[in-house]
Design a protein around this motif. Structure first.
Motif, short mmCIF file in Angstrom:
data_model
loop_
_atom_site.label_atom_id
_atom_site.label_comp_id
_atom_site.label_asym_id
_atom_site.label_seq_id
_atom_site.Cartn_x
_atom_site.Cartn_y
_atom_site.Cartn_z
N GLU A 139 0.84 -1.19 0.00
CA GLU A 139 0.00 0.00 0.00
C GLU A 139 0.88 1.24 0.00
O GLU A 139 1.90 1.30 0.67
N LEU A 140 0.49 2.22 -0.81
CA LEU A 140 1.24 3.47 -0.91
C LEU A 140 0.30 4.61 -0.58
O LEU A 140 -0.90 4.53 -0.79
N SER A 141 0.89 5.69 -0.07
CA SER A 141 0.08 6.89 0.09
C SER A 141 -0.15 7.46 -1.30
O SER A 141 0.56 7.12 -2.25
N ILE A 142 -1.16 8.34 -1.40
CA ILE A 142 -1.46 8.94 -2.70
C ILE A 142 -0.21 9.63 -3.24
O ILE A 142 0.13 9.49 -4.43
N ALA A 143 0.51 10.34 -2.36
CA ALA A 143 1.68 11.09 -2.81
C ALA A 143 2.76 10.14 -3.34
O ALA A 143 3.34 10.37 -4.41
N GLU A 144 2.97 9.05 -2.61
CA GLU A 144 3.96 8.08 -3.07
C GLU A 144 3.55 7.48 -4.41
O GLU A 144 4.38 7.28 -5.31
N ALA A 145 2.28 7.18 -4.53
CA ALA A 145 1.80 6.55 -5.75
C ALA A 145 1.98 7.49 -6.94
O ALA A 145 2.40 7.08 -8.03
N LEU A 146 1.66 8.77 -6.72
CA LEU A 146 1.80 9.74 -7.82
C LEU A 146 3.25 9.79 -8.29
O LEU A 146 3.51 9.88 -9.50
N GLU A 147 4.19 9.67 -7.34
CA GLU A 147 5.59 9.71 -7.70
C GLU A 147 5.99 8.42 -8.44
O GLU A 147 6.64 8.45 -9.47
N THR A 172 -4.89 5.84 0.76
CA THR A 172 -3.84 5.02 0.20
C THR A 172 -4.37 4.27 -1.01
O THR A 172 -5.56 4.12 -1.20
N VAL A 173 -3.43 3.82 -1.82
CA VAL A 173 -3.80 2.95 -2.93
C VAL A 173 -2.96 1.69 -2.78
O VAL A 173 -1.90 1.70 -2.16
N SER A 174 -3.48 0.61 -3.35
CA SER A 174 -2.69 -0.62 -3.28
C SER A 174 -2.04 -0.86 -4.63
O SER A 174 -2.55 -0.44 -5.67
N THR A 175 -0.91 -1.52 -4.59
CA THR A 175 -0.21 -1.87 -5.82
C THR A 175 0.16 -3.34 -5.73
O THR A 175 0.22 -3.92 -4.66
N TYR A 176 0.39 -3.89 -6.89
CA TYR A 176 0.86 -5.27 -6.94
C TYR A 176 2.14 -5.30 -7.76
O TYR A 176 2.22 -4.67 -8.81
N ARG A 177 3.12 -6.05 -7.23
CA ARG A 177 4.38 -6.19 -7.93
C ARG A 177 4.62 -7.66 -8.19
O ARG A 177 4.39 -8.50 -7.34
N ASN A 178 5.02 -7.97 -9.43
CA ASN A 178 5.59 -9.29 -9.66
C ASN A 178 6.83 -9.07 -10.50
O ASN A 178 6.78 -8.40 -11.53
#
Length: 648
Positions: A139-147, A172-178
């Motif tokens: 999970e990222l904050s909106i600011a982190e996600a924008l970056e 926050t937004v969630s992200t997925y990494r593979n």
RNA sequence: GCCGGGGUAGCUCAGGGGUAGAGCAACGCACUCGUAAUGCGUAGGUCGCGGGUUCAAAUCCCGCCUCCGGCUCCA
């Protein structure tokens, strides 16, 4: 710390606060664990390996359910995006949801995808699957996600969008990494890419960002993904079956209709066999309407601009209308504008208005197989399903408000009867209610909506509410059928109209000799006759119920010397009202039989020496590979007469 | 309308700057046959339309028409 997990059967289990859906599924059973793709925790979808840290109700999503396939497809979309970003440097990605039967992802790339590109992408996806990369959520904050997504403007727009639903929840937004691939996503996902067992890319197409033509056009790739190779094959077979049933192909094979390019796009001509089929449908429609209290009317294809201004079409519907024609232009003056009709309602209203009306003659039900013309953009035309000129089984009912509920109930029963008669038996309905912009009295709207709902309930028809989706002039019911392949088609529509009676100042005299305004109901059961026949063709795969078949029986003489007898039988059948062909072609029995079978004729009569002698025929019915020999001709005729009888 | 892919015989499709090809259908002849393709033969094409390049265009280029798959909308 221990938490309590409640399973769908109501049982409770104790776990450590770091347990996962996978742990729970494994404890229930190894088969469940291997079929599990995700879980729901208090209704919220969770990855299998996402820790559950509170008391909760948990249920396991398995791969062979719609919810499970949704997870599979969403993960497939990620893997495809990963492959595209690998293979096309500089590509940026927009949105990639799971949809019915598959998934897509939209990209902005330097050049559109070519068919060969799809193969390369598929190969790359297979490598990613083989590498079995775990999907990791964070999970990222909106600011982190924008970056993080600064290089992907469409992602930035999604993150910023308040209404966006792709992974955005609160602060926050969630992200997925593979592996090296990171995407903004709400999840859940498969545990790892290796769990994607069966997928195929289907096609590439242009698609506007957020479906809006004012936005940039992106390149969309559609794919499908399933829980097993077998499920994928079944789906591909279904598509194959659908394309065999395609009404455009069967239209050629069965010689029903065609779309000559000389005519123009979206316009069909009906060949004799298609004409016969269509007449059977239309005759049925006329008959049943007459039996249900409708009166037949007719109206011309053109009307003056004034009429369409009064009705509001010039204001609200002009985009779909053919341009005005100026007629009767004098040597100096200005002529009169005429429009080709896109709807029949104004004409029926004029019939209502032709004289004063009494409450005694309401409900007045005016029916017309009315041919209308609507300008459809060239890209949307599709066989008979979407054309520029079509015939509606259209009716306008003028009723008092007091009678509206009863009338709607009757109408709905009528609709279902008609659809069942054509071989459809699965229905779904939408009830669309008052939109933000509307005409009429809100109380009246509510009453009409309640009448529609109660008609649906009385008819025991399951329906979905579509709040705010009604037309500005009134609420409506749309009825969808499911065809033999499970596809959903909207056919019937029932629309209450508070607007037109106002526009045209319609009135009737009440029993107290006051003037009141009637309510109008627009309704079409088959919708467009052209489209309906297209659906019929696909539903029955061209093997129409006998009462609709253009040719109901074919008589096949075994040899030339039986032609006379065969023709005599043909004549008897014509007299009995059966549509019959006698195949006297200079061919073998096998060939003539094959032709009749290929044409999906309901009954084939073979006659040879024995039949001539005994006044009999061999009878082979469609769908049966055994024939009856030596059936007395009187019985054959009686059986066929029964076979071809319309449902009513 | 926009993006991509097509248009060659009635249908399904191959071919790809130098005489236009197949299967099925059609037509003719023979066969006269009992439940899913009898045999032989014949004919059929401005290679979607128009313009351009070229000694030469079905083939390359441009424009248009039309079809297919999407976007959007709906019967």
């Amino acid at each position: 710390m221990s938490i309590t997990i409640t399973l769908p059967d109501g049982s409770n289990r104790q776990y450590d606060a770091s347990t996962t859906g996978y742990q729970i599924a494994s404890d229930i059973g190894p088969r469940l664990a291997s079929a599990a793709v995700a879980v729901t925790v208090d209704g919220e979808p969770y990855d299998l390996h996402r820790p559950i840290d509170r008391n909760a109700s948990v249920s396991v999503i398995t791969e062979n359910t719609e919810a499970g396939r949704h997870v599979i497809r969403h993960s497939a979309a990620h893997i495809m995006a990963q492959a595209v970003l690998d293979l096309f440097p500089g590509a940026t990605f927009a949105i990639g949801p799971a949809i019915d039967d598959g998934f897509y992802y939209d990209f902005s790339v330097e050049r559109p995808f070519a068919p060969d590109d799809l193969n390369a992408i598929e190969d790359r996806m297979a490598e990613i699957v083989a590498a079995d990369q775990p999907f990791e959520r964070s999970e990222l904050s909106i600011a982190e996600a924008l970056e993080t997504f600064a290089d992907h403007p469409f992602k930035v727009e999604i993150i910023k969008g308040v209404d966006a639903d792709e992974g955005v929840a609160g602060d926050t937004v969630s992200t997925y990494r593979n592996d090296g691939f990171l995407d903004l996503c709400r999840g859940p996902h498969l545990p790892s890419t290796g769990r994607l067992k069966a997928f195929q890319l289907m096609r590439a197409a242009g698609a506007y960002w957020r479906g809006n033509e004012d936005n940039p056009q992106l390149q969309r790739i559609y794919g499908t993904a399933w829980e097993s190779k077998k499920a994928l094959d079944d789906y591909l077979n279904m598509l194959e079956e659908a394309s065999k049933r395609d009404h455009r192909r069967l239209g050629v094979d069965l010689d029903l209709y065609s779309f000559p390019s000389e005519l123009g796009a979206g316009l069909a001509v009906w060949h004799p066999k298609g004409g016969t089929l269509r007449r059977a449908v239309e005759d049925y429609s006329r008959r049943t309407h007459a039996a249900h209290g409708y009166e037949h009317v007719m109206s011309p294809h053109l009307a003056k601009a004034d009429l369409w201004e009064t009705s509001g079409h010039v204001n609200f519907y002009r985009d779909a209308m053919y341009p005005a024609m100026e007629l009767d232009r004098g040597s100096h003056g200005k002529g009169q504008d005429y429009f080709v009709k896109p709807m029949n309602c104004p004409f029926h209203i004029l019939i209502y208005k032709a004289r004063s009306r009494s409450y005694r003659e309401l409900p007045l039900r005016l029916f017309e197989l009315g041919t209308v013309y609507r300008y459809e953009r060239s890209g949307v035309l599709h066989g008979l399903m979407r054309v520029r000129g079509f015939t509606q089984d259209d009716s306008h009912i003028f009723t008092t408000e007091e009678d509206l509920a009863d009338e709607l109930q009757r109408l709905l029963d009528f609709v279902l009867m008609v659809l069942r008669d054509f071989g459809f038996d699965e229905f779904e309905a939408d009830l669309s209610t008052r939109p933000e912009k509307y005409v009429g009295d809100p109380d009246m709207w509510e009453r009409a909506e309640a009448y529609l709902a109660s008609a649906l309930e009385t008819a025991d028809l399951s329906y979905q509410l579509a709040p705010g989706e009604g037309a500005f002039y009134g609420p409506k019911i749309d009825i969808h059928i499911k065809d033999a392949l499970g596809r959903r088609w909207q056919l019937s529509t029932i629309q209450v109209d508070f607007g037109q009676p106002e526009n045209f100042e319609l009135e009737y005299a009440t029993n107290e000799n006051t003037r009141k305004r009637p309510v109008m109901v627009h309704r079409a059961l088959l919708g467009s006759v052209e489209r309906f026949i297209g659906i019929l063709v696909e539903h029955h795969a061209g093997a129409f119920p006998a009462w609709l078949s253009p040719v109901q029986a074919t008589v096949v003489p075994v040899a030339d010397r039986h032609n006379e007898y065969a023709t005599a039988i043909g004549d008897r059948l014509v007299e009995a009202g059966v549509r019959v062909e006698v195949d006297t072609a200079d061919e073998t029995v096998g060939e003539k039989l094959r032709n009749a079978i290929t044409q999906k004729t309901p009954a084939i009569l073979v006659v040879g020496d024995n039949d001539v002698e005994n006044k009999t025929a061999g009878v082979r019915m469609r769908g049966e590979d055994k024939e009856a020999r030596g059936v007395p001709i009187e019985k054959v005729i009686a059986d066929l007469v029964e076979l071809v009888a319309p449902p009513r």
